[in-house]
Each structure stands twice: as structure tokens, then as C-alpha cells.
Write an enzyme that holds these catalytic residues in place. Sequence first.
Site, PDB file in Angstrom:
ATOM      1  N   TYR A   1     -76.710  11.641 -10.849  1.00 30.76           N
ATOM      2  CA  TYR A   1     -77.395  12.082  -9.612  1.00 30.76           C
ATOM      3  C   TYR A   1     -77.156  13.862  -9.684  1.00 30.76           C
ATOM      4  O   TYR A   1     -75.940  14.022 -10.083  1.00 30.76           O
ATOM      5  CB  TYR A   1     -76.834  11.749  -8.492  1.00 30.76           C
TER       6      TYR A   1
ATOM      7  N   GLU B   1     -83.810  17.708  -5.816  1.00 31.75           N
ATOM      8  CA  GLU B   1     -82.749  16.580  -5.876  1.00 31.75           C
ATOM      9  C   GLU B   1     -83.509  15.744  -7.219  1.00 31.75           C
ATOM     10  O   GLU B   1     -84.542  15.525  -7.228  1.00 31.75           O
ATOM     11  CB  GLU B   1     -82.707  15.502  -5.035  1.00 31.75           C
TER      12      GLU B   1
END
Length: 381
Positions: free
Chosen positions: A101, A189
Amino acid sequence: MDLLEYQGKQFFARFDIPVSDGRAVDTVEQAVDAAETIGYPVVVKAQVHAGGRGKAGGVKLASDADEVRHHATNILGLDIKGHVVRILWIEKASDIAEEYYASFTLDRSRKLHLGMLSAQGGVEIEAVAERDPDAIAKIWVDPVDGLTPEACRAWVADAKLNPAATDGAVEILSKLYTAYTEGDADLVEINPLILTDDGRVHALDAKVTVDGNAEFRHEWGDYEATQVRDDREEAAYAKGLQYVGLDGSVGIIANGAGLAMSTLDVVNQVGGSPANFLDIGGGANADVMAGALEIINNDERVRSILINIFGGITRGEEVAKGILEALDRVSIDAPIVIRLDGTNAEEGRALLEPHLSDSLQMEPTMLDAARRAAELAAARA
Ligand code: GDP
Ligand code: MN
């Protein structure tokens, strides 16, 4: 403005961040054509402004034309968290060794950019933060200094990714920071950021929010076209109002985004629930006020309306005249509660005084006005 995944990937690609080859399509036949061009296996991905598409059945691998047809048929029209799928992204499938992530966003309280990186990607980062907060490596970046290569490398080391991913991650994260700052994004993101079986680091998903105020520096027409607004938001947007639709019953009109947000908080605090956020800006002339009242009046959730104005450059009597003129033009169903303070508030209140009734009330403070509006909404529920 929130970008769809494929727009986010095109945004990334402009900053040289590796993404898979793909095509955006809106029919089953186009999906098959795209897959034939790209080469199998492919991934068929729902393009909606919502996360968790994988879990909702909106991300499927396909290894031939029949499978693409099957998945595209099922995913087009699928409802994912209230968003109906109209666009698919067909991309070359990747072999995933590991899922990470990565993100950058603004830490408003520290007035710094915040980067987050975790070896536990592919799942919701909120869940990781809850279960194992130490698994998220954070870096705060001063926008004046930027992200130095040394700091970036230390950050990646801190996240304890597979050593095979280190160099690739450092490179991608530096580019991601550039995309975030030069691209005028509020959020970038990548979840998952993957390490492939053959050792490459690659963005498999893209979530990008760009700052609409920077639009003049960019060509963002495509992003504008895919924004989703409910009917209320569409009408407010057409009138140039800063409006966000919510689910409550107290319609809100305030001047200034800060005051509008505080008004929402206070309404919640006294047990009411706001139907919207609406900032009418610094002034409060009759045109803007009438437009704002129309939008709120057309919202069937609204049971009472709270007008919370703090006069600054716009003086109280101008605000009062604006409100009265607006009320002459639009007839409003719900009772209105006004709180008027700031420059020349007394003069403004004196102008409103003769017009007060059950349907147009005035309170001396924001708290009183919020209470009154919440009571009225409850009584008319
Ligand atoms: P989200 O569920 O909305 O976050 O959609 P993602 O784009 O993140 O995809 C969800 C999951 O599908 C990923 O975490 C992967 O596990 C899987 N996935 C997506 N693309 C591929 C791919 O190219 N190959 C493989 N094997 N899995 C993929
Ligand atoms: Mn994802």
C-alpha cells in the site's frame, strides 16, 4: 474531484509511474475487442467512484474472449455501493508476488505532506491501521524541501518490504510524490502496489483526488465529465454554489466554508442532522441567497432551514435585504431560522424584525439558532 481508476492510471502514466496496458470501454463488445488487442489474460475492472470493487465482484480475471464477455456482461450495470457501473477498464493481467500500500495526502494539522507505505496492501488500509498500526510506515515531507532520495529510501526501509522491491519502490514513490505535488492532487493512493513474479514494482490500482481549484493549470475536462453528483448537487453546481448533499433534515446556508462546517457540527451537537453543506461565499446578495434557498427548498429531506451569516465585508443590512428580497422571489415550504452576526448585525436584525413569524424566526446565537432549527425539523419529521 475524484478520478476513476483508469483516469488515475493515465494521470500516473504521465509521471512515468508503471501501470498496466489497458483500455476504457462501455460495452461488452468493446471489452472483447480491447482484450483481443491487449492479449490474454486480462482483468475486467468496474470503474466507479468507490473502493472495495474486488469484494463486490467488480474485478475479474479473464483468459479468453468468452470469459471477458461473461464478466463484462455481469459487471456492466452492477451496483457497487450505490454506484452503477457504466465504464469498464480492461487491462493486461499481472502476476502478483506481493501486495503493498502506498499513498500521499496532506496532513493538515502538521501542515506537511504525509506519505504512508505498508507491506500489508491489497486490503483496506483502515483495517491495517486498526489491527496493526506499526505496519504502516509514515513519512512527513516539508513541501519546501520535497522528498529527498535519502528520505525516500529510509522510508521504504522502514516499511520492511521484500528487499527485491526496494529499488523499484523508491523509484515509484519518488515519482508518486512528483505526481501528487505537480499534478495538484489532494490524494494519490496505490493499493495494491505490487511486486510482480519477475521482480517489477507496479501500480495495480489508482485512487487520485485532484484539487478542483487548480483546474486552470490543467486540462481536466475528462475528469469533470465523469463526476457523480446527485440531483441536488447537480443543481447547485449549475448555480456555481459550493454544495454537498447530506442525509439529514436541517437545510444549511452559511457564508464561508469554515462557518458552514461549524454550522454542521453545531447542528449535530444539538441533536439535529444537516441536509447539506452550503457555503454561499463572502457576500450574501439576493441572487445568491435566492439560488441557495431554491436548492434547499427542492430537497425533500429538508424540514427546517438554518441561515447562519456572519457579516464581514458584507454588512448586516445588506445581508438582511438580500434575505428578504430572496424570500420575495422564492416561496419556501420549511420554516427558516436566521442567525445574523458580525458587521452591522444590529442594523440587519432591525430590518428583519418586522418580517418575523412562525416561518421566519431569528435567534441571537449560532447555538440557539441550531437548537431552534433542530427542534423545528424534529417537530415536522
Ligand atoms: P478494489 O477492490 O476496488 O481496491 O480494486 P483493485 O484494483 O485493488 O483490485 C482488487 C484486487 O484484485 C487486488 O487487490 C488484486 O488482488 C486483484 N487483482 C487486480 N488486478 C489483478 C491482476 O492483474 N492480477 C491478479 N492476479 N490479481 C489482480
Ligand atoms: Mn484497490
